[in-house]
Design an enzyme around this catalytic site. Structure first.
Site, PDB file in Angstrom:
ATOM      1  N   ALA A 335       0.822  -1.204   0.000  1.00 57.81           N
ATOM      2  CA  ALA A 335       0.000   0.000   0.000  1.00 57.81           C
ATOM      3  C   ALA A 335       0.857   1.255   0.000  1.00 57.81           C
ATOM      4  O   ALA A 335       1.896   1.309   0.681  1.00 57.81           O
ATOM      5  CB  ALA A 335      -0.932   0.001   1.208  1.00 57.81           C
ATOM      6  N   PHE A 336       0.429   2.243  -0.769  1.00 58.63           N
ATOM      7  CA  PHE A 336       1.139   3.522  -0.811  1.00 58.63           C
ATOM      8  C   PHE A 336       0.894   4.303   0.475  1.00 58.63           C
ATOM      9  O   PHE A 336      -0.197   4.252   1.055  1.00 58.63           O
ATOM     10  CB  PHE A 336       0.655   4.342  -2.000  1.00 58.63           C
ATOM     11  CG  PHE A 336       1.578   4.290  -3.189  1.00 58.63           C
ATOM     12  CD1 PHE A 336       2.129   5.431  -3.733  1.00 58.63           C
ATOM     13  CD2 PHE A 336       1.901   3.069  -3.765  1.00 58.63           C
ATOM     14  CE1 PHE A 336       2.987   5.374  -4.809  1.00 58.63           C
ATOM     15  CE2 PHE A 336       2.746   2.991  -4.846  1.00 58.63           C
ATOM     16  CZ  PHE A 336       3.295   4.156  -5.379  1.00 58.63           C
ATOM     17  N   LEU A 337       1.902   5.049   0.887  1.00 53.42           N
ATOM     18  CA  LEU A 337       1.750   5.987   1.991  1.00 53.42           C
ATOM     19  C   LEU A 337       1.138   7.285   1.468  1.00 53.42           C
ATOM     20  O   LEU A 337       1.076   7.502   0.255  1.00 53.42           O
ATOM     21  CB  LEU A 337       3.117   6.255   2.627  1.00 53.42           C
ATOM     22  CG  LEU A 337       3.784   5.043   3.289  1.00 53.42           C
ATOM     23  CD1 LEU A 337       5.190   5.408   3.759  1.00 53.42           C
ATOM     24  CD2 LEU A 337       2.955   4.516   4.446  1.00 53.42           C
ATOM     25  N   ASP A 403      20.587  -4.420   2.760  1.00 51.22           N
ATOM     26  CA  ASP A 403      20.473  -3.313   1.802  1.00 51.22           C
ATOM     27  C   ASP A 403      19.771  -2.101   2.399  1.00 51.22           C
ATOM     28  O   ASP A 403      19.064  -1.386   1.702  1.00 51.22           O
ATOM     29  CB  ASP A 403      19.729  -3.810   0.561  1.00 51.22           C
ATOM     30  CG  ASP A 403      19.812  -2.828  -0.597  1.00 51.22           C
ATOM     31  OD1 ASP A 403      20.868  -2.200  -0.765  1.00 51.22           O
ATOM     32  OD2 ASP A 403      18.813  -2.677  -1.319  1.00 51.22           O
ATOM     33  N   ASP A 423      10.976  -1.035   1.455  1.00 51.29           N
ATOM     34  CA  ASP A 423      11.869  -1.803   0.572  1.00 51.29           C
ATOM     35  C   ASP A 423      12.563  -2.948   1.311  1.00 51.29           C
ATOM     36  O   ASP A 423      13.748  -2.872   1.649  1.00 51.29           O
ATOM     37  CB  ASP A 423      12.925  -0.889  -0.063  1.00 51.29           C
ATOM     38  CG  ASP A 423      12.398  -0.177  -1.298  1.00 51.29           C
ATOM     39  OD1 ASP A 423      11.399  -0.661  -1.864  1.00 51.29           O
ATOM     40  OD2 ASP A 423      12.979   0.835  -1.697  1.00 51.29           O
TER      41      ASP A 423
END
Length: 534
Positions: A335-337, A403, A423
């Site tokens: 989901a996008f913030l 990473d 990520d």
């Protein structure tokens, strides 16, 4: 008579010019769009340097969960006596106690009315652009214009973000959001903004490619919600080769899914809700995208599978294509913030960032007293930021993610705001190796939040064993099994390493110096009701 013949000739020439213009400007672009997916994809100069065989078609997707409503259950509405370790965990006092003081006016991330006005403008603009796009192609659509629904799960998710985390323990919104992302049809697909910024950049000599080089797309759903789609690149039983550097590893869709579930089990609530889905790459990506570059990278493989790849400006290698089976492709949806216009975020280099070179090392890798230097630097010298960094290192060690070069946080919440764990796709690459360097913030600083330690100790007990609750939690996902058994067992092994590291710090520095309270715990009554001893 000669004059009449000249008029006829001029008329014929004029009609021919009009017909040519119509063919060139109207009919030919449509024919080109139809033929473009069948064109041979262009090769980047890199492909000539290191040609590899074409990718094999993706394996048949895992069967879907028989109960489509499984992911819609509210994880916090659990009780003892059901035989479920996951439900027993979420019913434990550590997960059920009040979360500190009553939220004040500064706690919510967004102002409700301001956010709704912003999203209504976004919906209206999308409707106008969509109408213009249809008119340019002479396409008729019977679809009604989109309407913003305040009760939409993605809207409620954005409005529910607070100083405590991306969502609260008791809110059913996240479960509904996972259900909607898995079920709603897509209405558009496009590259992400960082990928668009790389257009025209094909630096094949670059050792570490920018963040936009990985194959990922932004999908928008019929409720106007957005999610980041990362397709399946590896089979679940494949391990990252030993000779791979961490910065060239694949991004795994199942790692994104598993990271969300682990973050929720640890009670961090700093990973955006993520769910697995079988995506029809033809109907849900190719047929809804307006991006001609994205349209151009679709092709049909010799096995009659529909494939697409990241073009030269993004990856420099056409062999990185992914294929459906023949149309369905596994992937993760995160989901996008909220938009940066509504909720600005700060991107900060991780003090324990790696060198991202073939031979170099950073200071923390050679200086065991590196943390003493970090503690003297703002904001790590006065706020909870260092404790939050250590929380993030513990999370990354559990999933095996090397990473974490940057972290993000909402500027509204200031220096003590929580870190957003974005990520996580390079996690869960190797279950057979525990990368102890990821734990350097903990082992060098010898500090840990009391709340974090209590949760880790609880998950080390047989009744709440981390691998068991993770296995049960991941069964809710459509793409189950998300992780193989060796990855689940590695979680228990790494958890013991973390607890042993804390125990060693306590023996050297004492419990009061190692176990710390964050600002929320200091202002709230002690609700841990748990013993700090392992």
């Amino acid at each position: 008579m000669p004059g009449l013949r000249r008029d006829r000739l001029l008329t014929l020439l004029l009609l021919g010019a009009l017909l040519s213009a119509d063919l060139y400007f109207h009919l030919w672009p449509q024919v080109r769009r139809q033929l473009r997916p069948r064109e041979r994809p262009p090769r980047c100069p890199c492909a000539r340097r290191a040609a590899t065989p074409a990718p094999a078609p993706a394996p048949a997707p895992a069967p879907a969960s028989p109960d489509p409503r499984a992911a819609a259950r509210n994880f916090s509405r659990a009780g003892p006596g059901t035989g479920s370790k996951l439900q027993a965990l979420f019913a434990h006092p550590l997960y059920r106690d009040p979360e500190g003081p009553v939220p004040g006016p500064e706690d919510p991330l967004l102002a409700s009315q301001e956010a709704l006005r912003y999203y209504r403008r976004k919906v209206a603009r999308w409707n106008r652009r969509h109408k213009m796009y249809k008119e340019q192609l002479n396409l008729t659509s019977l679809d009604a214009p989109l309407q913003l629904r305040q009760e939409a799960s993605w809207v409620q998710f954005h409005l529910g973000i607070s100083r405590r985390g991306l969502y609260s323990r008791s809110s059913p919104v996240v479960s509904q959001l996972l259900h909607d992302m898995r079920r709603f049809p897509t209405i558009s697909a496009d590259y992400s903004q960082d990928e668009k910024a790389l257009l025209g950049a094909c630096d094949c000599t670059q050792i570490v490619k920018p963040s936009g080089v990985h194959l990922k797309l932004v999908l928008r759903f019929s409720d106007f919600g957005k999610a980041m789609f990362k397709p399946m690149r590896q089979q679940r039983d494949e391990e990252t080769p030993e000779d791979f550097f961490y910065f060239i590893d694949f991004q795994r869709h199942n790692a994104e899914i598993a990271a969300f579930h682990l973050d929720r089990i640890l009670d961090f609530r700093r990973v955006p809700p993520t769910v697995g889905r079988l995506v029809n790459v033809t109907k849900e990506i190719l047929e809804v995208t307006k991006n001609e570059i994205l349209q151009s990278v679709f092709f049909v493989s010799p096995a009659s599978n529909v494939c697409f790849f990241a073009k030269c400006p993004y990856m420099c290698k056409t062999e990185y294509a992914v294929c459906g089976n023949p149309h369905l492709l596994e992937g993760s949806l995160s989901a996008f913030l909220p938009s940066l216009n509504l909720a600005p975020r700060l991107s900060v280099p991780n003090p324990w960032i790696r060198s991202y070179s073939l031979a170099g090392k950073e200071e923390w890798e050679v200086n065991p007293l590196y943390c003493d230097t970090v503690k003297q630097i703002y904001p790590y010298n006065s706020s909870n930021r260092l404790l939050n960094i250590i929380d993030m290192a513990i999370f990354d060690f559990l999933i095996g993610n090397m990473d974490r070069h940057h972290y993000e946080m909402f500027t509204k919440f200031g220096d003590d705001g929580f870190l957003i764990h974005l990520d996580n796709a390079r996690g869960f690459g190797r279950h057979s190796q525990d990368e102890l360097s990821i734990l350097s913030p903990l082992s060098q600083c010898c500090r840990i939040k009391k709340k974090t330690l209590l949760h880790l100790q609880l998950l080390a007990q047989a009744d709440y064993r981390l691998s068991d609750v993770m296995r049960e939690s991941l069964l809710e996902d459509q793409l189950s099994p998300v992780l193989t058994e060796p990855h689940l067992l590695a979680l228990d092994r790494r958890l013991q390493i973390i607890l042993q590291t804390v125990e060693g710090c306590v023996e050297v520095h004492g419990e009061q110096s190692v176990i710390a309270l964050d600002s929320a715990e200091q202002s709230a009554p002690d609700s841990s009701q748990a013993n700090l001893t392992s």
